[in-house]
Scaffold this active site. Sequence first.
Site, PDB file in Angstrom:
ATOM      1  CE1 TYR A  18      -1.235   1.423  -5.078  1.00  0.00           C
ATOM      2  CE2 TYR A  18       0.414   0.251  -6.363  1.00  0.00           C
ATOM      3  CZ  TYR A  18      -0.445   0.312  -5.278  1.00  0.00           C
ATOM      4  OH  TYR A  18      -0.511  -0.743  -4.398  1.00  0.00           O
ATOM      5  CG  HIS A  23       0.507   8.238  -1.767  1.00  0.00           C
ATOM      6  ND1 HIS A  23       0.789   9.342  -0.995  1.00  0.00           N
ATOM      7  CD2 HIS A  23       0.987   7.179  -1.067  1.00  0.00           C
ATOM      8  CE1 HIS A  23       1.405   8.969   0.109  1.00  0.00           C
ATOM      9  NE2 HIS A  23       1.553   7.660   0.082  1.00  0.00           N
ATOM     10  CG  PHE A  64       5.611  -0.408  -3.518  1.00  0.00           C
ATOM     11  CD1 PHE A  64       4.402  -0.029  -4.086  1.00  0.00           C
ATOM     12  CD2 PHE A  64       6.179  -1.610  -3.896  1.00  0.00           C
ATOM     13  CE1 PHE A  64       3.765  -0.835  -5.017  1.00  0.00           C
ATOM     14  CE2 PHE A  64       5.556  -2.428  -4.821  1.00  0.00           C
ATOM     15  CZ  PHE A  64       4.340  -2.039  -5.378  1.00  0.00           C
ATOM     16  CG  ASN A  66       6.741   1.709   2.474  1.00  0.00           C
ATOM     17  OD1 ASN A  66       7.070   1.310   1.366  1.00  0.00           O
ATOM     18  ND2 ASN A  66       6.192   0.923   3.379  1.00  0.00           N
TER      19      ASN A  66
END
Length: 186
Positions: A18, A23, A64, A66
């Site tokens: 990532y 994001h 993560f 969320n």
Amino acid sequence: MSRYSWLWVGLGNPGPQYRFTRHNFGFLVLEEFARLKGLKFSKGPYQSLVSAYKDAFLLMPQTFMNLSGEAVAPLSRKLRIPPERILVIHDDLDLPLGRIKFAPKGGAGGHRGVKSIIEALGTKDFPRLKLGIGRPPQGIAVRDYVLSPFSEEEKPLVRKVLETACEALDYLLEHDLAKTMSLFNR
């Protein structure tokens, strides 16, 4: 009273897959700020990476996206930093790539990391530094878009955003949020 006047929270997802995705723009800003200031991040409490600069405490949750609130809320309580002094740095679909915007408070706007922080703090009254990523092209799902890396063509603009965001953070340490907003929200 805390020895820190700010808690700066960069949002992203942990893991090399990532690292340079849209994001993870919040992580990229704090990583660039740390590079410019010669700071190192170390393993912190509540599944986080932490550092400090002057009177700002820097946090990159290693949950993560969320679940970001699981690191932010307990650390802000431990450091005794009130919500109005927690600056959440995150990607924003509603701003074009290249644009940054400070906001004194607001809703989640569909951002699950911000939503998690709102739920964990029990308030939406905390400032944000929103980093534009633009909307996905036709036919590409939002989830796939935000988890995709910046393209080669976008990278010069991303570098400029990182530079501007770091200037804004430096400015914020010397001035109030309203003055910072008036200078950098153009």
